[in-house]
Design an enzyme around this catalytic site. Sequence first.
Site, short mmCIF file in Angstrom:
data_model
loop_
_atom_site.label_atom_id
_atom_site.label_comp_id
_atom_site.label_asym_id
_atom_site.label_seq_id
_atom_site.Cartn_x
_atom_site.Cartn_y
_atom_site.Cartn_z
N CYS C 169 0.79 -1.23 0.00
CA CYS C 169 0.00 0.00 0.00
C CYS C 169 0.82 1.28 0.00
CB CYS C 169 -0.98 -0.01 1.18
SG CYS C 169 -2.14 -1.38 1.05
N HIS C 309 -2.87 8.68 5.58
CA HIS C 309 -3.17 7.37 5.01
C HIS C 309 -4.65 7.08 5.28
CE1 HIS C 309 -2.43 3.39 3.43
NE2 HIS C 309 -2.93 2.83 4.51
N GLU C 320 -1.43 6.40 12.99
CA GLU C 320 -0.83 7.55 12.33
C GLU C 320 -1.12 8.87 13.05
OE1 GLU C 320 -1.82 8.64 8.35
OE2 GLU C 320 -3.81 7.78 8.50
N LYS C 341 -9.46 8.80 1.30
CA LYS C 341 -10.01 7.43 1.21
C LYS C 341 -11.47 7.45 1.69
CE LYS C 341 -5.65 4.85 1.79
NZ LYS C 341 -4.69 5.95 1.99
N HIS C 346 -9.85 2.77 -0.72
CA HIS C 346 -8.43 2.44 -0.62
C HIS C 346 -8.04 1.58 -1.81
CE1 HIS C 346 -4.56 1.45 0.76
NE2 HIS C 346 -4.82 0.77 1.86
N PHE C 405 0.85 -3.19 4.31
CA PHE C 405 1.16 -4.55 4.72
C PHE C 405 2.62 -4.84 4.41
CE2 PHE C 405 -2.91 -4.89 5.90
CZ PHE C 405 -3.74 -5.92 5.42
#
Lengths: 407, 89, 418
Positions: C169, C309, C320, C341, C346, C405
């Site tokens: 990602c 993110h 975050e 997002k 996403h 990930f």
Amino acid sequence: MSSPVITGIGVIAPTGVGVDEHWQAVLAGKLGIARISRFDAAGYPVQLAGEVTGVSVKELLPRRLVPQIDRWTQLAVLAGEYALADAKLNPAELPEYEMAVVTSSSSGGTEFGQNEMTRLYRNGPSHVGAYQSIAWFYAATTGQLSIKHGMRGPCGVLACEQAGGLDALGQVRRLLRREARLVISGGTDASLCPYGVVAQLPIGYLSTSDDPEQAYLPFDADAAGYVPGEGGAIFTVETAESARERGAPNYGAILGYAAGFDPPPGSERPPVLRRTIERAIADAGLLPSDVDVVFADAMGVPDKDLAESQAISAVFGPGAVPVTAPKTLTGRLYGGGAPLDVATALLALRDGIIPHTAGPTELAPGIDIDLVLGQPRPAPLRTALVLARGYGGFTSALVLGAGDRTA
Amino acid sequence: MANFELDDLVRLLASCAGVEEEFDLNNDVLDTEFVDLGYDSLALLEVAGQVSREYGVPMPDNAPEYMLTPRAAIDFINELFAATTAKAV
Amino acid sequence: MTRRAVVTGIGVVAPGGVGREAFWDLLTAGRTATRRITLFDPTEFRSQIAAEADFDAVASGLTPQQIRRMDRAGQFAVVSTREAVLDSGLDFGAIAPEQVAVSIGSAVGCTMGLEQEYAVLSDGGKKWVIDHEYGVPQLYGYMVPSTLAVEVAWEVGAEGPVALISTGCTSGLDAIAHGSALIEEGSAEVVLAGATDAPLSPITAACFDAIKATSPNNDDAEHASRPFDRARDGFVLGEGSAVLVLEEREAARRRGAHIYAEVAGCASRSNAFHMTGLKPDGREMAEAIRVALDRAQLDPTGVGYINAHGSGTRQNDRHETEAFKRSLGDHARRIPVSSIKSMIGHSLGAIGSIEVAACALALDRQVVPPTANLRTPDPECDLDYVPITAREHAMDAVLSVGSGFGGFQTAAVLTRSR
């Protein structure tokens, strides 16, 4: 700033497990290509592959890691352990943000993915497991290596098919110049499952021979494609300063690197290999006459072989530099292919022996390179050039200089 | 529906997530937290998923929260089995 | 003089907004593009929601052979590339091909094509040893994600370094970082940098279902992606692409190019903790931010906006938020932070580039996109996340972050061209 050096190598390949076994097999011309045993390929036009045998990879890894990673990552994790041991490196002793992992991947967790898709289509979505989200994607190997060894620096993944292994080292050099002192790099591949093999059939590059000794003959008049293989090599690459501080000897240094891309199909412009070779050598601050051996991309596809021969001869002069392709013993290893070539080149530099290219006997018309055939050729070697081309036009070249490691 | 027992849990853990050599999953570790036995949330999700598939009993999304130790996991699964059987009756 | 990379062209294919201006329009209107999945039948899935791009390959100008040959992700990338090239006003015919490079990110490559072909070859999963006779010519192109970079390279005849970056990602951010590095070190004068992913396929939906990462709020698809909200329950899968034209700054200025932003500094770190789990302390993301700011020669107080993110999972948004506080101190509380997002879902590897595109547009137009669906604040996420409504905001520097990930954490700082 001094060139980065390779202080440890881990090899898992059809030629052997570990650097020594691999190198002995290469010098003996011992073929690692045989009938596909992983599944019943009787109905396929392709019968042969270079498989990693003689080791039960799963037995050598932590049991809890095995279910959550594809074989491609299993090979890399194991090779990574060998590389670290070879370099006598303990990552726990190094600053966490100055260590990183950059690997080359070609098709990711092919077999794991085929397995999960099978479960999906046979039994429905709820049968896809919790590990699919972390095992198949192309970054899985880098992620797992980073976690295993506590490497918190700038990690990455290059997916440029067969050329990616050299591009990963190009990126490693960039990182070592700027912010890291150790990068684990290289790559592996393991796509010898039905989907991995079948996916390649339509492009027509795979050899359909069922004779392992005749199937993969790059530059030969009878060249008719390459053989798929699995495996690769993982390296520990350090700044010269870091290796010196540790008192660690090295296999060699990354002196130069260049990458380019072929013009689109239908263009009249020439392939970029020649220019890429020249740029890599110039990047190393050297001249073509300084290069002692070329490890060729050696696709075994006639027009690609001719193009490679022409590029090499244009840079060095016809027959002017020894060329070799030990990959005839293993098949083409995609994300692990260029790393394995780099490992073999470093061993050649270490021992002053050019391994021969097993298989080819008669060069195709127009091929005017000095392809080393028959048996290994001892020679004083200071500099090696490794070439790799990836599907679609990726073209990369890496210049390696001999190191101070004797064994 | 038969009782879910330690043997079943061990079998599922082995096939889904692997069993580490140094831990013998036996009665001594019934109350040891999975995280200390080396099983993370993904492993527990995988086991929960397999219980669902094998026994046909849906496991809730937050199953791992109720499966902190082997004993807790076995008890939780047996409770779900009982609830399913009760509903079927 | 130090070479710097600047953004002179932007092309976007996004849910709710195919095309750069349609995309910006969606963001500034605070509209959401999440809905019940239509690209496949979602009935048996836990999460039945996605952000889909209403993309017409024919109307987008792709030829029949391109459509046949390219996976949907490739189609997105080529269409975005064309828009970016047009936007830049660059005449690629006048640039030496070896000076043009490509850096494309993708997390899951040609997943749709791979899965669709597998269904045929295996005849619905029946055969493990699949029927090779059903192999189509473009099959290997689907197997290797590198083809996505190939298509972009072919589009502009690039002969410089071409790379496909696949770091999960953070692929989209890492590809932009790689592209700007190529310019800074002199390996290229122009780089097509961006990312693409089209993961709306059963295998991807199923794999996120298995780990409960996606929102199961199927009865309210429009509002299911709710980063930083107290009721957030996972991310919504999306798809899309953004490609940027990056040029060397002085050359761009000399030709009078419109410069959206400068890529001032990028850095990445890894948490080396877990493939999917995040510790609440956010320390490695904070370190990536710190180094990116350092490279941009920017004090934390110089950051005017953070594009988060903000995937909408419970753990990410907490992670975050901590990272922002750790790296920017009190300043994190004084600036707007938002997650797009919330509107476009996403799209895994692609989203990083799409978010950089949004940041470049934000800087260029001095407007900050909102975080849609943010109705109920979470005490653990207590920054100014620009709920619901876009905001005009004077800013000279923007921070974009990503987390993925494998433990990857990346930060990029964009500034108004100096």
